[in-house]
Design a protein around this motif. Structure first.
Motif, PDB file in Angstrom:
ATOM      1  N   GLY A 440       0.801  -1.220   0.000  1.00 13.89           N
ATOM      2  CA  GLY A 440       0.000   0.000   0.000  1.00 13.89           C
ATOM      3  C   GLY A 440       0.829   1.264   0.000  1.00 13.89           C
ATOM      4  N   ALA A 441       2.051   1.178   0.513  1.00 18.18           N
ATOM      5  CA  ALA A 441       2.915   2.357   0.590  1.00 18.18           C
ATOM      6  C   ALA A 441       3.998   2.338  -0.473  1.00 18.18           C
ATOM      7  CB  ALA A 441       3.550   2.437   1.977  1.00 18.18           C
ATOM      8  N   LEU A 442       3.767   1.623  -1.542  1.00 17.81           N
ATOM      9  CA  LEU A 442       4.806   1.379  -2.538  1.00 17.81           C
ATOM     10  C   LEU A 442       5.327   2.654  -3.179  1.00 17.81           C
ATOM     11  CD1 LEU A 442       6.032  -1.308  -3.461  1.00 17.81           C
ATOM     12  CD2 LEU A 442       4.442  -1.293  -5.385  1.00 17.81           C
ATOM     13  N   HIS A 443       4.477   3.669  -3.337  1.00 19.29           N
ATOM     14  CA  HIS A 443       4.851   4.867  -4.081  1.00 19.29           C
ATOM     15  C   HIS A 443       5.304   6.005  -3.177  1.00 19.29           C
ATOM     16  CE1 HIS A 443       3.558   3.229  -7.940  1.00 19.29           C
ATOM     17  NE2 HIS A 443       2.665   2.592  -7.215  1.00 19.29           N
ATOM     18  N   ALA A 444       5.761   5.648  -1.985  1.00 17.35           N
ATOM     19  CA  ALA A 444       6.302   6.627  -1.048  1.00 17.35           C
ATOM     20  C   ALA A 444       7.443   5.966  -0.286  1.00 17.35           C
ATOM     21  CB  ALA A 444       5.211   7.090  -0.079  1.00 17.35           C
ATOM     22  N   VAL A 445       8.216   6.787   0.401  1.00 18.88           N
ATOM     23  CA  VAL A 445       9.230   6.221   1.287  1.00 18.88           C
ATOM     24  C   VAL A 445       8.496   5.487   2.409  1.00 18.88           C
ATOM     25  CG1 VAL A 445      11.132   6.725   2.846  1.00 18.88           C
ATOM     26  CG2 VAL A 445      10.839   8.071   0.748  1.00 18.88           C
ATOM     27  N   PRO A 446       8.784   4.195   2.608  1.00 19.29           N
ATOM     28  CA  PRO A 446       8.019   3.439   3.608  1.00 19.29           C
ATOM     29  C   PRO A 446       8.451   3.771   5.034  1.00 19.29           C
ATOM     30  CG  PRO A 446       9.657   2.019   2.563  1.00 19.29           C
ATOM     31  CD  PRO A 446       9.711   3.337   1.844  1.00 19.29           C
ATOM     32  N   GLN A 447       7.473   4.128   5.854  1.00 20.41           N
ATOM     33  CA  GLN A 447       7.676   4.194   7.292  1.00 20.41           C
ATOM     34  C   GLN A 447       7.009   2.975   7.913  1.00 20.41           C
ATOM     35  OE1 GLN A 447       6.912   7.796   9.424  1.00 20.41           O
ATOM     36  NE2 GLN A 447       7.842   9.127   7.865  1.00 20.41           N
ATOM     37  N   VAL A 448       7.659   2.383   8.893  1.00 19.77           N
ATOM     38  CA  VAL A 448       7.180   1.163   9.543  1.00 19.77           C
ATOM     39  C   VAL A 448       7.150   1.400  11.049  1.00 19.77           C
ATOM     40  CG1 VAL A 448       7.673  -1.285   9.991  1.00 19.77           C
ATOM     41  CG2 VAL A 448       8.042  -0.317   7.701  1.00 19.77           C
TER      42      VAL A 448
END
Length: 592
Positions: A440-448
């Motif tokens: 779902g967060a593929l098109h942004a820098v991923p925050q976890v």
């Protein structure tokens, strides 16, 4: 005597105005408060038109009207889930530097645009009315612009094939006039955040343990969120304002920051500098400047229109970075300043522009490679000058919202790197649950934001695999040409292209157009509920090599085949990935 329209239930009830053709099928009327107006439309390059309105020191109302035609939806930066047309008695927005942008895009059933506009100056407070005029069979937009010594300017884009295609030249126009903050490499690397993993129950030992694991997984930065400060408990904000570490949780905060940074991670801390709670030691000194309650519980909002407030906020943020060796800050709740909008005083947007300009200069003097996170709704084209991590609004465990909000942010953001809201998931759920959040967060820098030491082996494998794929495909996902489709369809098929590589992520059961010619590699990501992808091969036949991965990265299948024009079914597990690359002529059957 005012010439501007009084409030009415529908726009058809407003006093009539003289309309004139503007662009394509768009018509315009301009009203000014007690002043004559002159306007003209000029080209600013092949894809942008600039409307200039001369009405010195007068408030101005701009009315736009478009025949409905085959209207399917209306996108605006604050639309969230409502992307279909609304009635003109319902569409309302108040925007400013830290609350969205006066912009919109009307489009038809093919996705092609009918109207695309934005204010050239995204700083001042602007009120909008928009929606379908039931009486006139039109879609209308009314903008109320505050008085200005300079001419008012609105940007327009002629009809384009999609909302994304229409907004790209607007973004370019803003970028050519922007002074963005530097974007260090750490702003473009995966980030681990404490918030959903710990909420306010953070301690130095817990954060340091997670930091070591995050560094091993390839994260580049860490955010210490709410809870590190004195009175940081109870999910309210009655104690904020002093911005001093809680010594029970962080006995030596400066040494703790140094310990985390020694792992290779950059360290940011959360701060909400505009909020002031009655439990803060500084409350008595600053309460006269915080006369209105915040929209979050327990606190009031400092009014940034006071120069002494701006100086205090800048000093507070600089102190945190300088004294504790921080790499930057997560600056939260700037939009709360809008409680002072339209109160008859000075413009809130202008005051925040002054505050952020002072804050940027002071922080960069202390930390030239500063990291500064901002959050929707204050991540519009003007904010790239004041932050380099532009984050999606809170959406815990909601991969769909993360997808939509990050793509929406990227449509108008200038300068910084777009970041997802920190991802969380149930560690007791199947591995697909973890992979779905990451997709779902593929098109942004991923925050976890999960406790990394609590992840089952399969979840840890999925996290490692998808972070590696994201890093490999970062040129396409962050920097490529992105086409997400119609906003009202919630971006269920998103295409990203750069450097001869095409990435398509699919989030519903629909045929995926595949063009083998011209791409060295096509990456298909299955975010749908089906264990297959239906390909619509639009050229060929082409001999290809296909590698299919499961959600945890395991290779499910390797096959050499020929893709012929037409539909074919490709088995790909839910939340799995398939890589298609050119191959020598295959001896196997043609895939149909």
């Amino acid at each position: 005597m005012t010439t501007l329209a009084a409030e009415a239930v529908t726009t058809a009830e407003l006093a009539p105005a003289r309309y004139a053709p503007l662009l394509d099928t768009v018509e315009i009327a301009v009203l000014a408060d007690g002043a004559d107006t002159v306007w003209n439309l000029d080209e600013a390059g092949p894809d942008v038109r600039v409307l200039r309105i001369d009405a010195p020191r007068a408030a101005v109302e701009v009315r736009l009207s478009v025949p409905l035609g085959d209207t399917a939806g209306y996108w605006q930066p604050g639309s969230d889930w409502r992307r279909t047309p609304v009635a003109d008695w319902e569409g309302r927005a108040g925007v400013s530097l830290v609350k969205g942008l006066a912009a919109g895009c009307l489009y038809d059933a093919t996705g092609a645009t009918l109207l695309t506009f934005a204010t050239a100056d995204p700083v001042p407070e602007v009120a909008l009315r928009y929606g379908v005029s039931e009486e006139h069979d039109t879609h209308v937009v009314h903008l109320h612009l505050p008085p200005s010594d300079e001419p008012h300017r609105l940007l327009f884009v002629p009809r384009a094939r999609s909302v994304a295609a229409a907004l790209r030249p607007l973004r370019t126009w803003y970028a050519e006039r922007a002074d963005p903050m530097p974007v260090p490499e750490a702003a473009r690397l995966p980030l681990w955040c404490t918030w959903y993993a710990y909420n306010q129950d953070v301690t130095a030992d817990e954060v340091a343990r997670q930091a070591r694991l995050a560094a091993d997984l390839g994260f580049g930065a860490l955010i210490l969120d709410d809870g590190w400060q004195r009175h940081g408990h109870g999910r309210g904000y009655a104690g904020v304002g002093d911005w001093l570490p809680d010594e029970d949780k962080f006995p030596d905060f400066t040494a703790h920051v140094a310990e985390v940074r020694a792992t290779g991670l950059r360290y940011l801390a959360w701060v909400a500098p505009l909020l002031l709670g009655p439990g803060a030691d500084c409350h008595a000194a600053w309460a006269p400047y915080a006369t209105r309650a915040a929209g979050v519980p327990g606190a009031h909002v400092l009014d940034p229109r006071h120069p002494e407030v701006r100086a205090h906020l800048v000093d507070t943020c600089v102190r945190l970075v300088r004294d504790h060796g921080l790499d930057g800050l997560k600056v939260d709740f700037l939009d709360e300043a809008m409680v002072y909008a339209n109160d008859g005083g000075a413009d809130v947007g202008r005051a925040l522009l002054a505050l952020l300009t002072e804050l940027r200069a002071a922080l960069l003097a202390v930390r030239p490679d500063l990291l500064l996170e901002l959050r929707q709704p204050y991540v519009g084209p003007a904010m790239g000058g004041f932050g380099n991590l532009l984050r999606s609004f809170d959406c815990p465990a909601d991969s769909t919202a993360n997808r939509i909000r990050t793509l929406d942010t990227a449509l108008v953001a200038v300068g910084g790197a777009v970041h997802s809201d920190p991802m969380m998931w149930d560690v007791g759920a199947p591995v697909e649950s973890a992979a779905r959040q990451l997709i779902g967060a593929l098109h942004a820098v991923p925050q976890v934001s999960v406790r990394l030491d609590a992840l089952p082996a399969a979840h840890l494998d999925a996290l490692r695999f998808w972070l590696a794929q994201w890093r490999r495909l970062r040129p396409q996902l962050l920097d490529g040409t992105v086409e997400p489709g119609r906003p009202d369809e919630q971006y269920t098929l998103v295409e990203s292209v750069a450097d001869g590589v095409r990435v398509v992520d699919v989030h519903s059961e629909r045929a995926v157009p595949v063009h083998c010619a011209g791409y060295a590699e096509t990456v298909l990501v299955n975010g749908s509920s089906a264990a297959r992808l239906v390909l619509d091969v639009q050229d060929g036949p082409h001999p290809v090599k296909i590698t299919v991965h499961g959600p945890d990265g395991r290779i499910i299948e390797r096959v050499q085949t020929t893709l012929a024009p037409g539909l074919c079914s490709l088995p790909v597990p839910r939340t799995g990935l398939a890589r298609i690359s050119g191959d020598s002529p295959a001896t196997g059957d043609t895939a149909r």
